[in-house]
Design a protein around this motif. Structure first.
Motif, PDB file in Angstrom:
ATOM      1  N   MET A 171       0.825  -1.217   0.000  1.00  0.00           N
ATOM      2  CA  MET A 171       0.000   0.000   0.000  1.00  0.00           C
ATOM      3  C   MET A 171       0.860   1.268   0.000  1.00  0.00           C
ATOM      4  N   ILE A 172       1.975   1.234   0.739  1.00  0.00           N
ATOM      5  CA  ILE A 172       2.852   2.422   0.742  1.00  0.00           C
ATOM      6  C   ILE A 172       3.473   2.620  -0.646  1.00  0.00           C
ATOM      7  N   LYS A 173       3.824   1.523  -1.277  1.00  0.00           N
ATOM      8  CA  LYS A 173       4.389   1.622  -2.627  1.00  0.00           C
ATOM      9  C   LYS A 173       3.356   2.257  -3.578  1.00  0.00           C
ATOM     10  N   HIS A 174       2.107   1.798  -3.492  1.00  0.00           N
ATOM     11  CA  HIS A 174       1.056   2.371  -4.338  1.00  0.00           C
ATOM     12  C   HIS A 174       0.887   3.866  -4.052  1.00  0.00           C
ATOM     13  N   LEU A 175       0.901   4.196  -2.758  1.00  0.00           N
ATOM     14  CA  LEU A 175       0.697   5.598  -2.358  1.00  0.00           C
ATOM     15  C   LEU A 175       1.792   6.488  -2.958  1.00  0.00           C
ATOM     16  N   ILE A 176       3.030   6.027  -2.830  1.00  0.00           N
ATOM     17  CA  ILE A 176       4.150   6.854  -3.302  1.00  0.00           C
ATOM     18  C   ILE A 176       4.187   6.883  -4.833  1.00  0.00           C
ATOM     19  N   THR A 177       3.792   5.783  -5.452  1.00  0.00           N
ATOM     20  CA  THR A 177       3.753   5.756  -6.921  1.00  0.00           C
ATOM     21  C   THR A 177       2.686   6.737  -7.430  1.00  0.00           C
ATOM     22  N   GLY A 178       1.524   6.753  -6.782  1.00  0.00           N
ATOM     23  CA  GLY A 178       0.472   7.695  -7.166  1.00  0.00           C
ATOM     24  C   GLY A 178       0.935   9.137  -6.966  1.00  0.00           C
ATOM     25  N   LEU A 179       1.619   9.358  -5.843  1.00  0.00           N
ATOM     26  CA  LEU A 179       2.102  10.714  -5.545  1.00  0.00           C
ATOM     27  C   LEU A 179       3.155  11.146  -6.570  1.00  0.00           C
ATOM     28  N   ASN A 180       3.985  10.206  -6.956  1.00  0.00           N
ATOM     29  CA  ASN A 180       5.008  10.508  -7.955  1.00  0.00           C
ATOM     30  C   ASN A 180       4.354  10.920  -9.280  1.00  0.00           C
ATOM     31  N   LYS A 181       3.304  10.200  -9.672  1.00  0.00           N
ATOM     32  CA  LYS A 181       2.589  10.549 -10.909  1.00  0.00           C
ATOM     33  C   LYS A 181       2.039  11.986 -10.798  1.00  0.00           C
ATOM     34  N   ASP A 194      15.020  -0.896   7.000  1.00  0.00           N
ATOM     35  CA  ASP A 194      14.814  -0.198   5.729  1.00  0.00           C
ATOM     36  C   ASP A 194      13.520   0.608   5.763  1.00  0.00           C
ATOM     37  N   ALA A 195      12.478   0.027   6.354  1.00  0.00           N
ATOM     38  CA  ALA A 195      11.214   0.766   6.473  1.00  0.00           C
ATOM     39  C   ALA A 195      11.432   2.005   7.333  1.00  0.00           C
ATOM     40  N   MET A 196      12.151   1.814   8.432  1.00  0.00           N
ATOM     41  CA  MET A 196      12.422   2.929   9.341  1.00  0.00           C
ATOM     42  C   MET A 196      13.229   4.033   8.650  1.00  0.00           C
ATOM     43  N   ASN A 197      14.215   3.628   7.837  1.00  0.00           N
ATOM     44  CA  ASN A 197      15.027   4.623   7.140  1.00  0.00           C
ATOM     45  C   ASN A 197      14.172   5.443   6.178  1.00  0.00           C
ATOM     46  N   LEU A 198      13.277   4.755   5.474  1.00  0.00           N
ATOM     47  CA  LEU A 198      12.407   5.490   4.542  1.00  0.00           C
ATOM     48  C   LEU A 198      11.516   6.456   5.323  1.00  0.00           C
ATOM     49  N   LEU A 199      10.920   5.945   6.403  1.00  0.00           N
ATOM     50  CA  LEU A 199      10.031   6.783   7.217  1.00  0.00           C
ATOM     51  C   LEU A 199      10.776   8.001   7.770  1.00  0.00           C
ATOM     52  N   ARG A 259      13.884  15.914   2.662  1.00  0.00           N
ATOM     53  CA  ARG A 259      12.946  14.829   2.353  1.00  0.00           C
ATOM     54  C   ARG A 259      13.184  14.370   0.917  1.00  0.00           C
ATOM     55  N   PRO A 260      13.017  13.079   0.631  1.00  0.00           N
ATOM     56  CA  PRO A 260      13.180  12.644  -0.754  1.00  0.00           C
ATOM     57  C   PRO A 260      12.034  13.148  -1.612  1.00  0.00           C
ATOM     58  N   THR A 261      12.241  13.224  -2.909  1.00  0.00           N
ATOM     59  CA  THR A 261      11.109  13.476  -3.804  1.00  0.00           C
ATOM     60  C   THR A 261      10.302  12.176  -3.856  1.00  0.00           C
ATOM     61  N   ALA A 262       9.086  12.259  -4.369  1.00  0.00           N
ATOM     62  CA  ALA A 262       8.279  11.035  -4.489  1.00  0.00           C
ATOM     63  C   ALA A 262       8.981  10.061  -5.435  1.00  0.00           C
ATOM     64  N   ASP A 263       9.663  10.608  -6.427  1.00  0.00           N
ATOM     65  CA  ASP A 263      10.387   9.769  -7.391  1.00  0.00           C
ATOM     66  C   ASP A 263      11.490   8.988  -6.677  1.00  0.00           C
ATOM     67  N   GLU A 264      12.238   9.676  -5.818  1.00  0.00           N
ATOM     68  CA  GLU A 264      13.304   8.998  -5.065  1.00  0.00           C
ATOM     69  C   GLU A 264      12.714   7.970  -4.103  1.00  0.00           C
ATOM     70  N   ALA A 265      11.639   8.362  -3.441  1.00  0.00           N
ATOM     71  CA  ALA A 265      11.024   7.446  -2.464  1.00  0.00           C
ATOM     72  C   ALA A 265      10.491   6.187  -3.143  1.00  0.00           C
ATOM     73  N   GLU A 266       9.971   6.351  -4.361  1.00  0.00           N
ATOM     74  CA  GLU A 266       9.426   5.193  -5.075  1.00  0.00           C
ATOM     75  C   GLU A 266      10.526   4.170  -5.370  1.00  0.00           C
ATOM     76  N   ASP A 267      11.746   4.680  -5.466  1.00  0.00           N
ATOM     77  CA  ASP A 267      12.888   3.826  -5.802  1.00  0.00           C
ATOM     78  C   ASP A 267      13.651   3.384  -4.551  1.00  0.00           C
ATOM     79  N   ASP A 268      13.051   3.578  -3.382  1.00  0.00           N
ATOM     80  CA  ASP A 268      13.762   3.280  -2.135  1.00  0.00           C
ATOM     81  C   ASP A 268      14.105   1.791  -2.021  1.00  0.00           C
ATOM     82  N   ILE A 269      15.232   1.547  -1.388  1.00  0.00           N
ATOM     83  CA  ILE A 269      15.738   0.169  -1.253  1.00  0.00           C
ATOM     84  C   ILE A 269      14.726  -0.766  -0.591  1.00  0.00           C
TER      85      ILE A 269
END
Ligand SMILES: Nc1ncnc2c1ncn2[C@@H]1O[C@H](COP(=O)(O)OP(=O)(O)OP(=O)(O)O)[C@@H](O)[C@H]1O
Length: 453
Positions: free
Chosen positions: A182-192, A361-366, A377-387
Motif C-alpha cells: 500500500m505504501i508503494k502504491h501511495l508513493i507511486t500515485g504521488l510521484n505521478k 529499511d522501512a524505518m530509514n524510509l520513514l 525529504r526525498p522526492t516522491a520519485d526517489e522514495a518510489e525507488d527506495d531500497i
C-alpha cells in the motif's frame, strides 16, 4: 473520463462560459448590457443581473454531458466539504460509481472554479493509483423550490474502502507485505501527481481509497493545484495559500507560514500515513498550529537551524519561536525511530502480533519522509525507488487477499452515519476525532486531545 468532450463552457472561466452560451444564440440574459459596459444601455440592478445569469445557467443545454439519470443512486456515502457523495450504479453497465455532487453555493457564477480545477487536473491524471474520474454529469432539479436548477456530479469509479476506515477497524489485520504494497502504491500515485506538476495539498489516510481489487488510489483533489517548477533559484516561486493540509498531516514549513512550498509538503503527509499504517491512528494529533509544532518537535526533534538551516526564513518563525505560551521547544532529541519501533505492531507469519518492529529499511524510509527540513525529504520519485521496495517481501500489484478478508464494505458498514464522518477536512483548523478515538471510551465523543504516538 469518458471520451465524450465536455461542453466548451466547462472549459472556460465562468465569465467565458457565459459568453460562449450567449454566442450560441441561446440563453442570452435579458435586460440589456452589463454594468458599466459603456453601451449606453441602462444599468441593471446587480441583483437582477445575477438572477438573469442564474436563469441563463439553469436553461443552458449541456449536450455532451451525460444525464445523471444514467445512474441509480443507492446510498449517501459521504459528506465532503464541497458536497454530498453517493454510491450509485450505472444503469446500462451495472458499474458501481461514486457521484460527488458539486456544491453550487455561487450558482450565479456558473460551474464552480474549484470543481473545474479538480476536473481539469483529474483529466490529466490517469493512473492506477489515482482515483479515476469517469465523467461529469448533470441533472435538472424537479423540487419546486429549485425547479430546473442544474446540478453537476463528478462520477468516480467506486472504491470499497478508505485507508482511515481500514486502519480503525481492528478486525483488519495487515502483514508487512500488505503495508509495503500500500505504501508503494501511495508513493507511486504521488510521484505521478508530482510529475504532472500537481500538488495534492490534503494528504491524509481518509483521502486514500482502496478498490475491491486491493489497489490503492489517491483521492480528493479538492485542494490540489498545479505548480510551477522553479528552474532558476533567483526566480521567486509563486505564492500559494498555506491554509492547506489537515492539521495532523501538516508539515513544519506550512505551520511556519511558508507560502512558496513545493512537493515536499505531500511527502511529509505520505510519511505521516506510512507511520499510521503501523500505529493505526494519526501519529501527531495537535489541536492548534502551535501544538502541532510542539508535537512534531517532540517526535522528530527540535526545529532549529542545525537541522533546517532555512527555518529562520519562514514567515512565522519569529512569532512561533518566541510565543510566550507555547514557544517552539529547543533541546528535543529526535525519537521517531525509538518511539515508533516498539509501537509498530505487525501480524507475524504465525498470525500473532509482533511488538518489536525490526525492519530498518522501512524505518530509514520513514525517517527521510519525516525530515524536518523539506529539502532533506526525498522526492516522491526517489522514495518510489527506495531500497525497502527491493527487499523481501516485494510489494505486489494489489492487496486483494486483504480485501477478501473484509466481509462488508467499510462504506456499507458505516452507512446511515455518513461514511468517514469526522475524518474529513478540518474546518477552521479544528481537528475532529478519528473513528478509532470515537470508539475509545477514554475520549468522550466529540472531544480530542493532543496526542503523540
Ligand atoms: N471514488 C469513491 N469511492 C467511494 N467513496 C468515495 C469516493 N470518492 C469519495 N468518496 C467518499 O466521499 C467522501 C468525500 O469525498 P471527497 O473527500 O472527495 O470530498 P471533499 O468534499 O473534498 O471531502 P473532505 O471534506 O472530506 O475532504 C470521502 O471521504 C469518501 O467517503
Amino acid at each position: 473520463m469518458s471520451s465524450q468532450p465536455y461542453p466548451a463552457a466547462l472549459h472556460q472561466s465562468s465569465t467565458q462560459s457565459r459568453t460562449l452560451i450567449s454566442q450560441n444564440g441561446q440563453n442570452t440574459p435579458t435586460g440589456g448590457g452589463t454594468p458599466n459596459s459603456g453601451t449606453g444601455a441602462p444599468e441593471l440592478d446587480v441583483r437582477q443581473q445575477l438572477l438573469n445569469y442564474q436563469k441563463m445557467f439553469d436553461q443552458a443545454a449541456y449536450p455532451f454531458i451525460n444525464d445523471a439519470s444514467a445512474y441509480e443512486k443507492l446510498s449517501k456515502i459521504g459528506q465532503g466539504t464541497f458536497g454530498e457523495v453517493f454510491k450509485a450504479r450505472c444503469k446500462s453497465t451495472g458499474r458501481m460509481v461514486a457521484l460527488k455532487k458539486i456544491l453550487m453555493a455561487n450558482e450565479k457564477e456558473g460551474f464552480p472554479i474549484t470543481a473545474l480545477r479538480e476536473v481539469k487536473m483529474l483529466e490529466q491524471l490517469k493512473h492506477p493509483n489515482i482515483i479515476d474520474l469517469i465523467e461529469v454529469c448533470s441533472a435538472k432539479s424537479s423540487a419546486p423550490a429549485t425547479k430546473d436548477r442544474t446540478t453537476f456530479y463528478l462520477v468516480f469509479s467506486f472504491c470499497e474502502h478508505d485507508l482511515a476506515g481500514l486502519l480503525s477497524n481492528p478486525k483488519v489485520r495487515m502483514s508487512l507485505l500488505h503495508i509495503k504494497t500500500m505504501i508503494k502504491h501511495l508513493i507511486t500515485g504521488l510521484n505521478k501527481l508530482h510529475r504532472s506538476k500537481i500538488l495534492h495539498r490534503d494528504m491524509k489516510a481518509a483521502n486514500v481509497l482502496i478498490s475491491r481489487e486491493g489497489v490503492l488510489k489517491l483521492a480528493d483533489f479538492g485542494l490540489a493545484r498545479p505548480f510551477v517548477q522553479r528552474e532558476n533559484s533567483n526566480v521567486p516561486r509563486a505564492l500559494y495559500t498555506n491554509r492547506v493540509v489537515t492539521l495532523w498531516y501538516r508539515p513544519p514549513e506550512l505551520l511556519l507560514g511558508d507560502r512558496s512550498y513545493g512537493t515536499k509538503i505531500d511527502v511529509w503527509g505520505a510519511g505521516c500515513i506510512m507511520a499510521e499504517m503501523w500505529t493505526r491512528q494519526p501519529i501527531m494529533q495537535g489541536d492548534t498550529e502551535q501544538r502541532q509544532l510542539q508535537l512534531i518537535s517532540a517526535l522528530c526533534g527540535s526545529i532549529n537551524q542545525e537541522v533546517w538551516p532555512n527555518c529562520v526564513k519562514m514567515p512565522l518563525w519569529n512569532v512561533m519561536s518566541s510565543d510566550t505560551n507555547t514557544p517552539l521547544p529547543q533541546g528535543k532529541k529526535r525519537v521517531l525511530r525509538s518511539k515508533l519501533r516498539h509501537l509498530m505492531r505487525l501480524d507475524g507469519p504465525d498470525g500473532r502480533s509482533q511488538s518489536d518492529f525490526k525492519d530498518d529499511d522501512a524505518m530509514n524510509l520513514l525517517e527521510s519522509l519525516l525530515a524536518i527540513d523539506p529539502d532533506k525529504r526525498p522526492t516522491a520519485d526517489e522514495a518510489e525507488d527506495d531500497i525497502w521496495f527491493y527487499k523481501e517481501p516485494l510489494p505486489k500489484a494489489n492487496v486483494q487477499d486483504l480485501m477478501d478478508t473484509i466481509p462488508t464494505s467499510q462504506f456499507e458498514y458505516t452507512v446511515g452515519k455518513g461514511a468517514h464522518a469526522g475524518r474529513g477536512r478540518h474546518h477552521n483548523n479544528q481537528p475532529r476525532p478519528n473513528q478509532a478515538q470515537r470508539q475509545s471510551n477514554a475520549i468522550p465523543a466529540g472531544q480530542y486531545r493532543d496526542t503523540i504516538f
